[in-house]
Design an enzyme around this catalytic site. Sequence first.
Site, PDB file in Angstrom:
ATOM      1  N   ASP A  75      26.341  26.049   9.554  1.00  0.00           N
ATOM      2  CA  ASP A  75      26.839  25.974   8.179  1.00  0.00           C
ATOM      3  C   ASP A  75      27.825  27.107   7.869  1.00  0.00           C
ATOM      4  O   ASP A  75      28.705  26.948   7.022  1.00  0.00           O
ATOM      5  CB  ASP A  75      25.677  25.987   7.180  1.00  0.00           C
ATOM      6  CG  ASP A  75      25.012  24.615   7.101  1.00  0.00           C
ATOM      7  OD1 ASP A  75      25.735  23.609   7.204  1.00  0.00           O
ATOM      8  OD2 ASP A  75      23.784  24.552   6.958  1.00  0.00           O
ATOM      9  N   CYS A 383      36.053  28.186  27.245  1.00  0.00           N
ATOM     10  CA  CYS A 383      34.940  28.969  27.769  1.00  0.00           C
ATOM     11  C   CYS A 383      34.442  28.373  29.091  1.00  0.00           C
ATOM     12  O   CYS A 383      35.114  28.521  30.094  1.00  0.00           O
ATOM     13  CB  CYS A 383      33.848  29.101  26.713  1.00  0.00           C
ATOM     14  SG  CYS A 383      32.871  30.595  26.971  1.00  0.00           S
ATOM     15  N   HIS A 520      36.432  31.126  22.248  1.00  0.00           N
ATOM     16  CA  HIS A 520      36.239  29.877  21.502  1.00  0.00           C
ATOM     17  C   HIS A 520      37.212  29.810  20.327  1.00  0.00           C
ATOM     18  O   HIS A 520      36.870  30.239  19.220  1.00  0.00           O
ATOM     19  CB  HIS A 520      34.814  29.810  20.950  1.00  0.00           C
ATOM     20  CG  HIS A 520      33.774  29.554  21.993  1.00  0.00           C
ATOM     21  ND1 HIS A 520      33.423  28.284  22.390  1.00  0.00           N
ATOM     22  CD2 HIS A 520      33.021  30.395  22.728  1.00  0.00           C
ATOM     23  CE1 HIS A 520      32.482  28.360  23.321  1.00  0.00           C
ATOM     24  NE2 HIS A 520      32.218  29.632  23.555  1.00  0.00           N
ATOM     25  N   GLU A 522      38.026  27.403  18.540  1.00  0.00           N
ATOM     26  CA  GLU A 522      37.621  26.464  17.475  1.00  0.00           C
ATOM     27  C   GLU A 522      36.979  27.166  16.285  1.00  0.00           C
ATOM     28  O   GLU A 522      37.016  26.663  15.164  1.00  0.00           O
ATOM     29  CB  GLU A 522      36.673  25.383  18.028  1.00  0.00           C
ATOM     30  CG  GLU A 522      35.296  25.836  18.484  1.00  0.00           C
ATOM     31  CD  GLU A 522      35.225  26.277  19.942  1.00  0.00           C
ATOM     32  OE1 GLU A 522      36.254  26.737  20.465  1.00  0.00           O
ATOM     33  OE2 GLU A 522      34.138  26.186  20.547  1.00  0.00           O
TER      34      GLU A 522
HETATM   35  N1  GLN Z   1      27.900  29.519  30.496  1.00  0.00           N
HETATM   36  C1  GLN Z   1      29.122  30.252  30.513  1.00  0.00           C
HETATM   37  C2  GLN Z   1      28.907  31.750  30.351  1.00  0.00           C
HETATM   38  O1  GLN Z   1      27.877  32.178  29.913  1.00  0.00           O
HETATM   39  C3  GLN Z   1      30.058  29.725  29.431  1.00  0.00           C
HETATM   40  C4  GLN Z   1      29.533  29.933  28.049  1.00  0.00           C
HETATM   41  C5  GLN Z   1      30.276  29.121  27.028  1.00  0.00           C
HETATM   42  O2  GLN Z   1      30.957  28.159  27.347  1.00  0.00           O
HETATM   43  N2  GLN Z   1      30.131  29.467  25.770  1.00  0.00           N
HETATM   44  O3  GLN Z   1      29.784  32.514  30.658  1.00  0.00           O
END
Ligand code: GLN
Length: 550
Positions: A75, A383, A520, A522
């Site tokens: 949220d 990621c 990320h 997004e």
């Molecule tokens: N599992 C991977 C890491 O820990 C990628 C994590 C993710 O995509 N947020 O580095």
Amino acid sequence: MDEKGAKFIFVTGGVLSSLGKGLASACIGALLESRGLTVTLQKLDPYINVDPGTMNPFQHGEVFVTDDGTEADLDLGHYERFTHARLGHNNNFTTGKIYDIVITKERRGDYLGGTVQVIPHITDQIKDSIRLVAKGVDVVIVEIGGTIGDIESLPFLEAIRQFRADAGKENVLYVHLTLVPYIGKAGELKTKPTQHSVKELRSIGIQPDILLCRTDRFLSKDIKAKIAMFCNVGTDAVITAKDVDCIYEVPLIYHNEGLDSKIVELLNIWTRTPRLENWEQLCRGLKEPEYEVNIAVVGKYVDLTESYKSLNEALVHGGLSNHCRVTLTYVDSESLTGDNCAGMLDKSDGILVPGGFGSRGIEGKICAARYARENKIPYFGICLGMQIAVVEFARNVAGMQGAHSSEIDLDTPFPVIYLMTEWFDDQRQALQKRDANSAKGGTMRLGAYPCTLQKDTLAYTAYGQTEISERHRHRYEFNNEYRSRLEESGMVVSGTSPKGDLVEIIEIKDHPWYLGCQFHPEFKSRPMTPHPLFQAFIKAALVYSGFRKA
Ligand code: GLN
């Protein structure tokens, strides 16, 4: 306004979950901002986990990450997308986090001699946590997770009940979101669930001031009058929260129903008239796109789109800035193999591999990355999606057979993605240590980190600047030991940490748009300011599609 001057709106939910309390709270924030007020939002979650970071996305949906590295309820993503509030660790409290604080105080001896109890110690701690975010804003909107009637939420409800007496009657407002279902057989809208839910709320001492009634059609004056009478609110305080196709329409619907004027009237705040042209323009853009692209999202949590909430929104935003509708197809990576990629992905104008954890479906994701690379289909790896792209490139282009991430294969001969065991974190000015046995909660590389971009790259073209900041949530990193070998084979490292030691963005040569980022993006995309990488990815998909008309 100082802390004393802030007003508080508490949003509760009744009848059943998933009515959209988070969205409702965010939209209240948007409407108050459109009147020139400053707002912040806070989520109080009744579960016992200290934060949602350790929860399975299947159960709880996406974990949203803020700049300060808080792993928060999704949220908070709505709050940041709908308002200008910038959130952090004080904007999300859980039962676990509250108890953690109280128990730490108890052990320290802060309550020496006293019996520590839910009332007043837990409720006081909840009230203190609410006041923490009130500095410098006009209105604090606090959403209480769960549904009225849940045992877990009682301490939170008791705290917000007391809050009105503490802060003053005209500084506190209770908004309750309920359901008014339409029963087809009877041809009627039913108000009883709402009556019961309000009765339940009143039995714990909270009389709601405004009712947001979730329903599939507009409530007539008569129905509103009936609800008003039974629930003891004004008829103009019964607001239709009608189902919509597009969430960005919600502020406009609430406004037309008179929600924001009722709020400012009850809280006795004078504001300018609201300016909602930007929301109207946004909705027009979404409803009348010129083009259309198909994007395949290849992931593990495909049967629950809640797991990719921010991602889905960021793709919509990227479409908006390209006058383009983005149609998403979720492809379960477990069902993808080298042989069926063409069949399963040939309708896609772009392929996106989002973040994820663990080994399930990994080989399918690697096949998707390879298919995109070989067929020059725009590819966006986020990621884990970036790590996948590095593994695929190492194996199939740079000749490192068996290359992998050590998250998945500890014995790989080429750990191109690996667990850094010790490093100095400039951002937090602290030495970080970790190994495979480290505690799992809150120990990833989390939150905003700066990144420097190389000129003449896709990343630089998208951002138009060299210094950027993006949010992270991962344990594993690009292994610099293999960097030059990968670069010699055609990989481009287009973004790194300012010192150059952490690889944050990779691209590949001779491909129209192939980009993987360790962060990320997004989490920072907004409907009014779509994220540069999502804009660029959708643009590339649009070019790939030959500008297919909607
Ligand atoms: N599992 C991977 C890491 O820990 C990628 C994590 C993710 O995509 N947020 O580095």
